[in-house]
Design a protein around this motif. Sequence first.
Motif, PDB file in Angstrom:
ATOM      1  N   ARG A  42     -76.309 101.766   1.346  1.00  0.00           N
ATOM      2  CA  ARG A  42     -77.621 102.264   1.771  1.00  0.00           C
ATOM      3  C   ARG A  42     -78.228 103.034   0.613  1.00  0.00           C
ATOM      4  N   ASP A  43     -79.354 102.545   0.137  1.00  0.00           N
ATOM      5  CA  ASP A  43     -80.015 103.193  -0.986  1.00  0.00           C
ATOM      6  C   ASP A  43     -81.069 104.168  -0.477  1.00  0.00           C
ATOM      7  N   ASP A  44     -81.096 105.361  -1.073  1.00  0.00           N
ATOM      8  CA  ASP A  44     -81.969 106.429  -0.592  1.00  0.00           C
ATOM      9  C   ASP A  44     -83.265 106.510  -1.398  1.00  0.00           C
ATOM     10  N   GLY A  45     -83.898 105.343  -1.587  1.00  0.00           N
ATOM     11  CA  GLY A  45     -85.190 105.317  -2.261  1.00  0.00           C
ATOM     12  C   GLY A  45     -85.120 105.408  -3.769  1.00  0.00           C
ATOM     13  N   SER A  46     -84.128 104.739  -4.379  1.00  0.00           N
ATOM     14  CA  SER A  46     -83.998 104.760  -5.841  1.00  0.00           C
ATOM     15  C   SER A  46     -85.251 104.208  -6.510  1.00  0.00           C
ATOM     16  N   TYR A  47     -85.606 104.781  -7.645  1.00  0.00           N
ATOM     17  CA  TYR A  47     -86.712 104.242  -8.429  1.00  0.00           C
ATOM     18  C   TYR A  47     -86.234 103.678  -9.763  1.00  0.00           C
ATOM     19  N   ASP A  48     -84.916 103.440  -9.857  1.00  0.00           N
ATOM     20  CA  ASP A  48     -84.379 102.701 -11.004  1.00  0.00           C
ATOM     21  C   ASP A  48     -83.906 101.333 -10.505  1.00  0.00           C
ATOM     22  N   GLU A  49     -82.990 100.686 -11.194  1.00  0.00           N
ATOM     23  CA  GLU A  49     -82.567  99.323 -10.854  1.00  0.00           C
ATOM     24  C   GLU A  49     -81.294  99.280 -10.009  1.00  0.00           C
ATOM     25  N   THR A  50     -80.980 100.362  -9.322  1.00  0.00           N
ATOM     26  CA  THR A  50     -79.753 100.416  -8.526  1.00  0.00           C
ATOM     27  C   THR A  50     -79.644  99.249  -7.546  1.00  0.00           C
ATOM     28  N   VAL A  51     -80.673  99.021  -6.741  1.00  0.00           N
ATOM     29  CA  VAL A  51     -80.635  97.971  -5.721  1.00  0.00           C
ATOM     30  C   VAL A  51     -80.548  96.595  -6.372  1.00  0.00           C
ATOM     31  N   LEU A  52     -81.275  96.375  -7.430  1.00  0.00           N
ATOM     32  CA  LEU A  52     -81.238  95.092  -8.128  1.00  0.00           C
ATOM     33  C   LEU A  52     -79.837  94.790  -8.650  1.00  0.00           C
ATOM     34  N   ILE A  53     -79.183  95.778  -9.213  1.00  0.00           N
ATOM     35  CA  ILE A  53     -77.816  95.591  -9.718  1.00  0.00           C
ATOM     36  C   ILE A  53     -76.864  95.303  -8.563  1.00  0.00           C
ATOM     37  N   ALA A  54     -77.012  96.035  -7.462  1.00  0.00           N
ATOM     38  CA  ALA A  54     -76.136  95.819  -6.303  1.00  0.00           C
ATOM     39  C   ALA A  54     -76.293  94.402  -5.753  1.00  0.00           C
ATOM     40  N   LYS A  55     -77.516  93.905  -5.736  1.00  0.00           N
ATOM     41  CA  LYS A  55     -77.762  92.558  -5.215  1.00  0.00           C
ATOM     42  C   LYS A  55     -77.064  91.483  -6.042  1.00  0.00           C
ATOM     43  N   GLN A  56     -76.811  91.746  -7.302  1.00  0.00           N
ATOM     44  CA  GLN A  56     -76.141  90.775  -8.161  1.00  0.00           C
ATOM     45  C   GLN A  56     -74.688  90.543  -7.748  1.00  0.00           C
ATOM     46  N   PHE A  57     -74.117  91.494  -6.986  1.00  0.00           N
ATOM     47  CA  PHE A  57     -72.726  91.377  -6.555  1.00  0.00           C
ATOM     48  C   PHE A  57     -72.587  90.605  -5.243  1.00  0.00           C
ATOM     49  N   VAL A  58     -73.684  90.393  -4.534  1.00  0.00           N
ATOM     50  CA  VAL A  58     -73.623  89.803  -3.196  1.00  0.00           C
ATOM     51  C   VAL A  58     -72.946  88.437  -3.199  1.00  0.00           C
ATOM     52  N   ASN A  59     -73.252  87.607  -4.187  1.00  0.00           N
ATOM     53  CA  ASN A  59     -72.687  86.255  -4.235  1.00  0.00           C
ATOM     54  C   ASN A  59     -71.422  86.157  -5.083  1.00  0.00           C
ATOM     55  N   MET A  60     -70.883  87.299  -5.493  1.00  0.00           N
ATOM     56  CA  MET A  60     -69.706  87.304  -6.366  1.00  0.00           C
ATOM     57  C   MET A  60     -68.405  87.491  -5.595  1.00  0.00           C
ATOM     58  N   VAL A  61     -68.494  87.823  -4.294  1.00  0.00           N
ATOM     59  CA  VAL A  61     -67.297  88.200  -3.547  1.00  0.00           C
ATOM     60  C   VAL A  61     -67.157  87.367  -2.284  1.00  0.00           C
ATOM     61  N   SER A  62     -65.965  87.399  -1.712  1.00  0.00           N
ATOM     62  CA  SER A  62     -65.667  86.597  -0.528  1.00  0.00           C
ATOM     63  C   SER A  62     -65.940  87.349   0.765  1.00  0.00           C
ATOM     64  N   PHE A  63     -66.373  88.580   0.669  1.00  0.00           N
ATOM     65  CA  PHE A  63     -66.691  89.373   1.854  1.00  0.00           C
ATOM     66  C   PHE A  63     -68.148  89.826   1.753  1.00  0.00           C
ATOM     67  N   PRO A  64     -68.781  90.160   2.878  1.00  0.00           N
ATOM     68  CA  PRO A  64     -70.203  90.531   2.849  1.00  0.00           C
ATOM     69  C   PRO A  64     -70.458  91.854   2.136  1.00  0.00           C
ATOM     70  N   ILE A  65     -71.499  91.887   1.345  1.00  0.00           N
ATOM     71  CA  ILE A  65     -72.053  93.133   0.826  1.00  0.00           C
ATOM     72  C   ILE A  65     -73.452  93.260   1.414  1.00  0.00           C
ATOM     73  N   GLU A  66     -73.630  94.222   2.291  1.00  0.00           N
ATOM     74  CA  GLU A  66     -74.928  94.440   2.932  1.00  0.00           C
ATOM     75  C   GLU A  66     -75.661  95.569   2.218  1.00  0.00           C
ATOM     76  N   ILE A  67     -76.930  95.362   1.967  1.00  0.00           N
ATOM     77  CA  ILE A  67     -77.738  96.389   1.315  1.00  0.00           C
ATOM     78  C   ILE A  67     -78.850  96.801   2.268  1.00  0.00           C
ATOM     79  N   ILE A  68     -78.831  98.063   2.647  1.00  0.00           N
ATOM     80  CA  ILE A  68     -79.844  98.599   3.546  1.00  0.00           C
ATOM     81  C   ILE A  68     -80.871  99.322   2.697  1.00  0.00           C
TER      82      ILE A  68
END
Length: 329
Positions: A42-68
């Motif tokens: 859960r991202d608390d309104g970041s204004y850097d690239e935190t969410v974008l970087i986290a999204k890059q991991f979504v398709n890299m793993v065998s378990f779900p990574i949910e980003i709120i």
Amino acid sequence: MPKIQKSSITILLASFNGAEFISEQLNSLIKQSLLPSRVVIRDDGSYDETVLIAKQFVNMVSFPIEIINNYSNHRGHLYNFSALCEYALSLESEYFCFSDRDDIWHKDKVRLLLERMSCLEKKYGENTPILIHSDLKVVDSSLTEIESSFVKFQGLPNPEVHDFPEFLYQNVVTGCACMFNKALLKIATPIPKSALVHDWWFALCAQYYGVVDYIDEPLVHYRQHDDNAIGATAAVEQRNFFKFNIYKTLMKFPFHLSQAIEQANVLLKIESKRGGAAKQSQAVVKEFSSLKQLNIFRRIGFVNKCFKGKRSPIELFYLYMVFSIVKWL
């Protein structure tokens, strides 16, 4: 030992402007010797690239990574973790770990914590609120070791014997180094606004209504940098009269104590969720929570109960003064 299911574990990661470090943290999560079932960020309104970087991991793993995504104003780490916990109540997982965006987990952290959890649930029952935490290794922003033990670095009391009443005014649990079961999640969620920090609140609930256990081994690289939400200060720095930290601490402690009293009041109010605590703990928590209503002599008398061990005359005078004025803070 009970069979451990990978699908039992959810990691709750609170992020805010963590672009510099979150990639290393997520890498340490997906390289665990026992993988989690999911990671919820859960991202608390970041204004850097935190969410974008986290999204890059979504398709890299065998378990779900949910980003709120949170598009509201930055509300702080306590609110962020509380929102994560409320979301976690809807999940099927039975075990949960808090995670910050800038630390690095040791490869066997999840496995070791879950093995201990399984043993404790077998002993106390699955409906008992349980929290397990470990020591941490303190490192700088480039992961160079500062101190092999966070407990030693901070000068904390021995976590293996830390109990009430000391637990009511001093926390020894670090969120990113703990695991807790769903029984604890249910009674500690939502995190009240009067809680000082999320990990202390969960630890208090576990200590009062269930079990807190400690692994005397560092299972996390606890990174110190300029943007730590809380961070750590060496014990020698805290107690050095030639440093500003000690005067800052002395000024803050009366207000910290006042907040701790309010936190204890909320701890008692959730008793209907659990049914009750041990009579000895119940008595001391009730007395601590009512300090602002007690007369000055009983407040000063509580100092000897709260602060065990030898104290210098100057320390005792300071503590007596703090307990004298806390009624009005």
